[in-house]
Design a protein around this motif. Structure first.
Motif, PDB file in Angstrom:
ATOM      1  N   VAL A 179       0.841  -1.203   0.000  1.00 16.90           N
ATOM      2  CA  VAL A 179       0.000   0.000   0.000  1.00 16.90           C
ATOM      3  C   VAL A 179       0.879   1.256   0.000  1.00 16.90           C
ATOM      4  N   VAL A 180       1.942   1.244   0.782  1.00 15.82           N
ATOM      5  CA  VAL A 180       2.859   2.401   0.822  1.00 15.82           C
ATOM      6  C   VAL A 180       3.503   2.615  -0.551  1.00 15.82           C
ATOM      7  N   GLY A 218       1.818   6.472  -7.033  1.00 13.22           N
ATOM      8  CA  GLY A 218       0.814   7.434  -7.481  1.00 13.22           C
ATOM      9  C   GLY A 218       1.306   8.863  -7.382  1.00 13.22           C
ATOM     10  N   LEU A 219       1.990   9.188  -6.293  1.00 21.72           N
ATOM     11  CA  LEU A 219       2.540  10.535  -6.139  1.00 21.72           C
ATOM     12  C   LEU A 219       3.628  10.822  -7.172  1.00 21.72           C
ATOM     13  N   THR A 275      10.025   6.063 -10.581  1.00 18.23           N
ATOM     14  CA  THR A 275       8.802   5.379 -10.999  1.00 18.23           C
ATOM     15  C   THR A 275       9.096   3.929 -11.348  1.00 18.23           C
ATOM     16  N   CYS A 331       2.283   1.690  -3.440  1.00 20.67           N
ATOM     17  CA  CYS A 331       1.245   2.167  -4.369  1.00 20.67           C
ATOM     18  C   CYS A 331       0.987   3.658  -4.205  1.00 20.67           C
ATOM     19  N   ILE A 332       0.944   4.127  -2.973  1.00 15.30           N
ATOM     20  CA  ILE A 332       0.734   5.562  -2.729  1.00 15.30           C
ATOM     21  C   ILE A 332       1.919   6.367  -3.259  1.00 15.30           C
ATOM     22  N   ALA A 333       3.138   5.882  -2.993  1.00 12.82           N
ATOM     23  CA  ALA A 333       4.329   6.590  -3.484  1.00 12.82           C
ATOM     24  C   ALA A 333       4.371   6.595  -5.008  1.00 12.82           C
TER      25      ALA A 333
END
Length: 115
Positions: free
Chosen positions: A10-11, A17-18, A53, A13-15
């Motif tokens: 989850v971490v 996305g940012l 990325t 995925c959030i990173a």
């Protein structure tokens, strides 16, 4: 173990996305706006964000595979209620079990036409 890997996923995925949202396809990205924002330059910012990325994407794939392997190998050891419910074998029920048979009611024979 699986819970820890899911939290890491989850971490990541959030990173990811940012990182994707910060990038500008025209080369602007972090290098635009503000007085002190040109510390990397346009080309260097693009390189850093692109490499970041790709690294985050690779971590996403690795964590996803690790979660799959860990959940298949340690599925019985986790003691999950859902897994226990799925793994239970269905016991067939006896229809009318314990009940006495009802006698068939005799049908009327004769003239069924009314006048």
């Amino acid at each position: 173990m699986v819970t820890f890997l899911i939290i890491l996923l989850v971490v990541v995925c959030i990173a990811l996305g940012l990182f994707v949202l910060v990038q500008n396809p025209k080369g602007g990205g972090l290098a635009t706006g503000g007085a002190n924002s040109n510390m990397f330059g346009v080309q260097r910012t693009g390189d850093v964000l692109e490499k970041g990325t790709w690294v985050l994407l690779a971590l996403l794939v690795v964590f996803s595979m690790a979660i799959t392997v860990a959940s298949k190998n340690g599925g019985a050891a986790t003691g999950s209620k859902i897994d226990d419910h799925i793994n239970k074998t269905a016991t067939p029920s006896v229809i009318g079990g314990g009940l006495q048979k009802q006698e068939a009611t005799p049908t009327k024979t004769g003239d069924s036409t009314k006048k």
